[in-house]
Design a protein around this motif. Structure first.
Motif, PDB file in Angstrom:
ATOM      1  N   SER A  45      -5.846  43.075  -1.061  1.00  0.00           N
ATOM      2  CA  SER A  45      -6.616  41.830  -0.943  1.00  0.00           C
ATOM      3  C   SER A  45      -7.671  41.898   0.169  1.00  0.00           C
ATOM      4  O   SER A  45      -8.606  41.112   0.179  1.00  0.00           O
ATOM      5  N   CYS A  46      -7.486  42.859   1.144  1.00  0.00           N
ATOM      6  CA  CYS A  46      -8.478  42.964   2.213  1.00  0.00           C
ATOM      7  C   CYS A  46      -9.566  43.965   1.811  1.00  0.00           C
ATOM      8  O   CYS A  46      -9.459  45.143   2.149  1.00  0.00           O
ATOM      9  N   GLY A  47     -10.538  43.527   1.079  1.00  0.00           N
ATOM     10  CA  GLY A  47     -11.589  44.439   0.612  1.00  0.00           C
ATOM     11  C   GLY A  47     -12.686  44.660   1.647  1.00  0.00           C
ATOM     12  O   GLY A  47     -13.432  45.623   1.595  1.00  0.00           O
ATOM     13  N   SER A  48     -12.780  43.743   2.618  1.00  0.00           N
ATOM     14  CA  SER A  48     -13.830  43.890   3.625  1.00  0.00           C
ATOM     15  C   SER A  48     -13.246  43.590   5.006  1.00  0.00           C
ATOM     16  O   SER A  48     -12.093  43.185   5.135  1.00  0.00           O
ATOM     17  N   GLY A  49     -14.022  43.800   6.045  1.00  0.00           N
ATOM     18  CA  GLY A  49     -13.543  43.562   7.411  1.00  0.00           C
ATOM     19  C   GLY A  49     -13.284  44.875   8.125  1.00  0.00           C
ATOM     20  O   GLY A  49     -13.590  45.953   7.617  1.00  0.00           O
ATOM     21  N   ASN A  50     -12.720  44.768   9.324  1.00  0.00           N
ATOM     22  CA  ASN A  50     -12.473  45.953  10.135  1.00  0.00           C
ATOM     23  C   ASN A  50     -11.020  45.980  10.589  1.00  0.00           C
ATOM     24  O   ASN A  50     -10.379  44.937  10.687  1.00  0.00           O
ATOM     25  N   ILE A  51     -10.533  47.186  10.863  1.00  0.00           N
ATOM     26  CA  ILE A  51      -9.242  47.303  11.518  1.00  0.00           C
ATOM     27  C   ILE A  51      -9.424  48.178  12.756  1.00  0.00           C
ATOM     28  O   ILE A  51     -10.376  48.968  12.827  1.00  0.00           O
ATOM     29  N   THR A  52      -8.511  48.048  13.697  1.00  0.00           N
ATOM     30  CA  THR A  52      -8.603  48.850  14.918  1.00  0.00           C
ATOM     31  C   THR A  52      -7.449  49.842  14.925  1.00  0.00           C
ATOM     32  O   THR A  52      -6.284  49.447  14.815  1.00  0.00           O
ATOM     33  N   ALA A  53      -7.808  51.113  14.984  1.00  0.00           N
ATOM     34  CA  ALA A  53      -6.787  52.161  15.027  1.00  0.00           C
ATOM     35  C   ALA A  53      -7.040  53.043  16.223  1.00  0.00           C
ATOM     36  O   ALA A  53      -8.156  53.574  16.377  1.00  0.00           O
ATOM     37  N   ASN A  54      -6.053  53.177  17.120  1.00  0.00           N
ATOM     38  CA  ASN A  54      -6.187  53.973  18.334  1.00  0.00           C
ATOM     39  C   ASN A  54      -7.428  53.556  19.126  1.00  0.00           C
ATOM     40  O   ASN A  54      -8.172  54.387  19.652  1.00  0.00           O
ATOM     41  N   GLY A  55      -7.665  52.257  19.179  1.00  0.00           N
ATOM     42  CA  GLY A  55      -8.794  51.733  19.946  1.00  0.00           C
ATOM     43  C   GLY A  55     -10.131  51.845  19.244  1.00  0.00           C
ATOM     44  O   GLY A  55     -11.145  51.396  19.764  1.00  0.00           O
ATOM     45  N   GLN A  56     -10.156  52.435  18.041  1.00  0.00           N
ATOM     46  CA  GLN A  56     -11.429  52.578  17.321  1.00  0.00           C
ATOM     47  C   GLN A  56     -11.504  51.573  16.185  1.00  0.00           C
ATOM     48  O   GLN A  56     -10.517  51.378  15.461  1.00  0.00           O
ATOM     49  N   GLU A  62     -13.715  52.008   4.491  1.00  0.00           N
ATOM     50  CA  GLU A  62     -13.605  53.459   4.709  1.00  0.00           C
ATOM     51  C   GLU A  62     -12.210  53.997   4.416  1.00  0.00           C
ATOM     52  O   GLU A  62     -12.042  55.180   4.147  1.00  0.00           O
ATOM     53  N   ILE A  63     -11.219  53.127   4.549  1.00  0.00           N
ATOM     54  CA  ILE A  63      -9.853  53.614   4.270  1.00  0.00           C
ATOM     55  C   ILE A  63      -9.340  53.139   2.911  1.00  0.00           C
ATOM     56  O   ILE A  63      -8.191  53.366   2.546  1.00  0.00           O
ATOM     57  N   ALA A  64     -10.228  52.505   2.138  1.00  0.00           N
ATOM     58  CA  ALA A  64      -9.798  51.982   0.824  1.00  0.00           C
ATOM     59  C   ALA A  64      -9.309  53.105  -0.078  1.00  0.00           C
ATOM     60  O   ALA A  64      -8.323  52.948  -0.812  1.00  0.00           O
ATOM     61  N   GLY A  65      -9.998  54.258  -0.027  1.00  0.00           N
ATOM     62  CA  GLY A  65      -9.609  55.388  -0.867  1.00  0.00           C
ATOM     63  C   GLY A  65      -8.200  55.861  -0.559  1.00  0.00           C
ATOM     64  O   GLY A  65      -7.395  56.112  -1.460  1.00  0.00           O
ATOM     65  N   TRP A  66      -7.899  55.955   0.752  1.00  0.00           N
ATOM     66  CA  TRP A  66      -6.557  56.404   1.156  1.00  0.00           C
ATOM     67  C   TRP A  66      -5.498  55.371   0.773  1.00  0.00           C
ATOM     68  O   TRP A  66      -4.411  55.724   0.316  1.00  0.00           O
ATOM     69  N   THR A  67      -5.864  54.101   0.945  1.00  0.00           N
ATOM     70  CA  THR A  67      -4.926  53.037   0.560  1.00  0.00           C
ATOM     71  C   THR A  67      -4.653  53.112  -0.939  1.00  0.00           C
ATOM     72  O   THR A  67      -3.499  53.039  -1.398  1.00  0.00           O
ATOM     73  N   GLY A  68      -5.757  53.261  -1.688  1.00  0.00           N
ATOM     74  CA  GLY A  68      -5.619  53.340  -3.150  1.00  0.00           C
ATOM     75  C   GLY A  68      -4.773  54.533  -3.569  1.00  0.00           C
ATOM     76  O   GLY A  68      -3.901  54.421  -4.445  1.00  0.00           O
ATOM     77  N   MET A  69      -5.007  55.671  -2.897  1.00  0.00           N
ATOM     78  CA  MET A  69      -4.224  56.873  -3.235  1.00  0.00           C
ATOM     79  C   MET A  69      -2.736  56.646  -2.956  1.00  0.00           C
ATOM     80  O   MET A  69      -1.871  56.972  -3.768  1.00  0.00           O
ATOM     81  N   LEU A  70      -2.477  56.033  -1.808  1.00  0.00           N
ATOM     82  CA  LEU A  70      -1.075  55.767  -1.439  1.00  0.00           C
ATOM     83  C   LEU A  70      -0.422  54.833  -2.456  1.00  0.00           C
ATOM     84  O   LEU A  70       0.716  55.054  -2.894  1.00  0.00           O
ATOM     85  N   VAL A  71      -1.164  53.801  -2.848  1.00  0.00           N
ATOM     86  CA  VAL A  71      -0.613  52.820  -3.805  1.00  0.00           C
ATOM     87  C   VAL A  71      -0.330  53.485  -5.151  1.00  0.00           C
ATOM     88  O   VAL A  71       0.782  53.393  -5.700  1.00  0.00           O
TER      89      VAL A  71
END
Lengths: 269, 239
Positions: A45-56, A62-71
């Motif tokens: 459901s979160c198609g847009s926006g930002n997340i913070t990982a290790n301070g970045q 950018e991580i949608a592909g990995w999320t999709g692959m995992l799903v």
């Protein structure tokens, strides 16, 4: 008069499918599939926006592909386990209650009977896979813009993997109990998925891990390789053609093992 | 050519021998009663004929073919000892399912299914689910499927178990009518009267071996009933 083998197979397969749809596990499968789809709906459901990982700060896109692959990979593995569980008693049940005896006293080749029972169990597993993977892929496409073709190829890999796991489970069920078969299916798919995943990350597998990677069907690898375009430019270092050929060879071999085993099986009931 | 032959057949289940040097054959049109105490090996012999299991040694032929060849079972009817039928099917759908498996479709299937229902007195119950049937009606449904397609060989394993006296009488009549149309019949039973009334040959089986066989009269001593002869032969063998 003896009907053609294809006519016998179709008659038995439709009967096996009817049998499969009336099993008590089917409503449970529908329920768990619905829960899975609700989880996928939430995850995507979160198609847009930002997340913070290790301070970045990283855009979600950018991580949608990995999320999709995992799903898709997780759902594919669950679909293969489902195929194994459904197959774990679909042949042995009519054998143990004796209802197979009358059918096998007809001019019915044993291979047609076993093949039809496998087809009946796999039809339910595959229909579930098509719905669950199809809806998930559609959600990922609509919300994250992931292309559908990789998902379709991953779906095909999942169906092929389901045939492998279902056939092997059905073969095993001729030698052990249903519960033991179901447990072994879960252990097998889990172990293969774990080793396949390690192999894709390039980790040193060791002798046992390498043996599993080489000697077992590439259940997880085939799905992940199909979804590689979603994680571009990170593509697993695996030849997709070789991978699909290996999976097809496993599919043919596992069905062959079932038919040969059932041909030699003593019906004692 | 005999309809079936078992020659020198041995069947081992682990260390236990279910059959030991078992010899049996059936000529076309004959009716054979397979008699023996429980555990004598009667059902094992039938299972070998149907290809459900393979002999440890010896030869089994059904219509000159190996029982593992599906063609050997063309025109074969079988009624197992404990008839197990899919509970969710109706009697009619069960019969159509079996009709399809023997190559009957369309009008030919309709005719055969109706004839089998008529013969076994199940016309009124044809649309009932098998799961709701009594044991006796289930056995009748088993007879109906065995008679489907006018088989030329029928193997009955304890055919009257679960039937009431009227059902037993009906079953005898059905078996007799199958014989009259030239069908070869084998009836495995420990009900001696049943075999005496339905068969013209008997084979007495004890501990996995045929200990006597031939026409019923040929195995009887003077003034002896089949029951007396059976007990005499089995006791003699056990000594």
């Amino acid at each position: 008069m003896r009907p053609s083998s294809s006519a016998i197979f179709l008659e038995l397969a439709s009967e096996a499918l009817w049998d499969a749809t009336r099993r008590r596990i089917v409503p449970m499968i529908a329920f768990v599939s619905l829960i899975s789809l609700l989880a996928v709906d939430s995850c995507t459901s979160c198609g847009s926006g930002n997340i913070t990982a290790n301070g970045q700060v990283v855009p979600v896109s950018e991580i949608a592909g990995w999320t999709g692959m995992l799903v898709i990979a997780s759902l594919s593995m669950w679909m293969m386990v489902l195929a194994g569980i459904l197959a774990s008693d679909h042949l042995t049940e009519p054998l143990s209650d004796g209802s197979a005896n009358l059918v096998l006293s007809r001019p019915v080749p044993r291979g047609a009977f076993a093949g039809a029972r496998l087809a009946g169990a796999l039809a339910i597993a595959m229909a579930t896979a098509v719905v669950v993977l199809g809806v998930s892929a559609a959600l990922l496409h609509l919300r994250s813009g992931l292309p559908l073709l990789p998902a379709a190829l991953a779906g095909l890999a999942c169906l092929a993997g389901s045939v492998v796991v279902g056939s092997l489970a059905m073969t095993l069920s001729l030698m052990t109990t249903r519960v033991a078969t179901a447990m072994l299916v879960m252990v097998f798919v889990g172990a293969v998925t774990f080793i396949n995943s390690l192999g894709l990350t390039g980790v040193e597998l060791g002798a046992v891990g390498t043996a599993i990677q080489v000697l077992t069907p590439p259940l997880s690898t085939a799905v992940v390789v199909a979804l590689a375009p979603w994680t571009d430019p990170v593509v697993p270092d695996v030849d997709p053609i070789i991978m699909m050929l290996k999976l097809c060879a496993w599919m043919i071999a596992s069905v062959g093992i079932l038919l040969v085993t059932f041909n030699r099986f003593e019906i004692r009931q | 050519m005999n309809v079936f032959e078992l020659e020198g057949v041995t069947k081992q289940y682990g260390r236990r021998a279910a059959l030991r040097g078992f010899d049996l054959s059936l000529a076309p049109g004959e009716s054979l009663g397979l008699l023996g105490p429980n555990g004598a090996g009667k059902t094992t012999a039938i299972r070998l004929l149907l290809g459900f299991s393979k002999p440890t040694s010896g030869t089994v032929r059904l219509r000159g073919l190996s029982p593992s060849d599906p063609t050997s079972r063309v025109g074969l009817g079988y009624l197992p000892e404990r008839v197990q039928l899919p509970a969710r099917m109706t009697i009619r759908s069960l019969l159509f399912h079996h009709a399809a498996l023997i190559g009957l479709t369309g009008a030919a299937a309709d005719l055969e299914v109706d004839a089998a229902l008529e013969q076994t007195g199940l016309v009124e119950r044809a649309n009932e689910r098998i799961g709701s049937l009594s044991k006796g009606l289930m056995q009748r449904a088993g007879f109906a499927q065995a008679f489907l397609g006018s088989p030329d060989l029928i193997l009955f394993d304890e055919p009257t178990s679960g039937l009431d006296p009227i059902g037993v009488r009906d079953a005898r009549d059905w078996i007799a009518s199958a014989r009259e149309r030239g069908c070869s019949v084998m009836v495995s039973s420990h009900q001696l009267s049943e075999v005496e009334r339905t068969c013209d040959k008997v084979a007495i089986v004890n501990e996995g071996q045929v200990i006597a066989s031939g026409g019923i009269r040929s195995i009887l001593n003077d003034g002896e009933s089949l029951e007396d002869a059976f007990i005499r032969l089995v006791r003699q063998e056990r000594k």
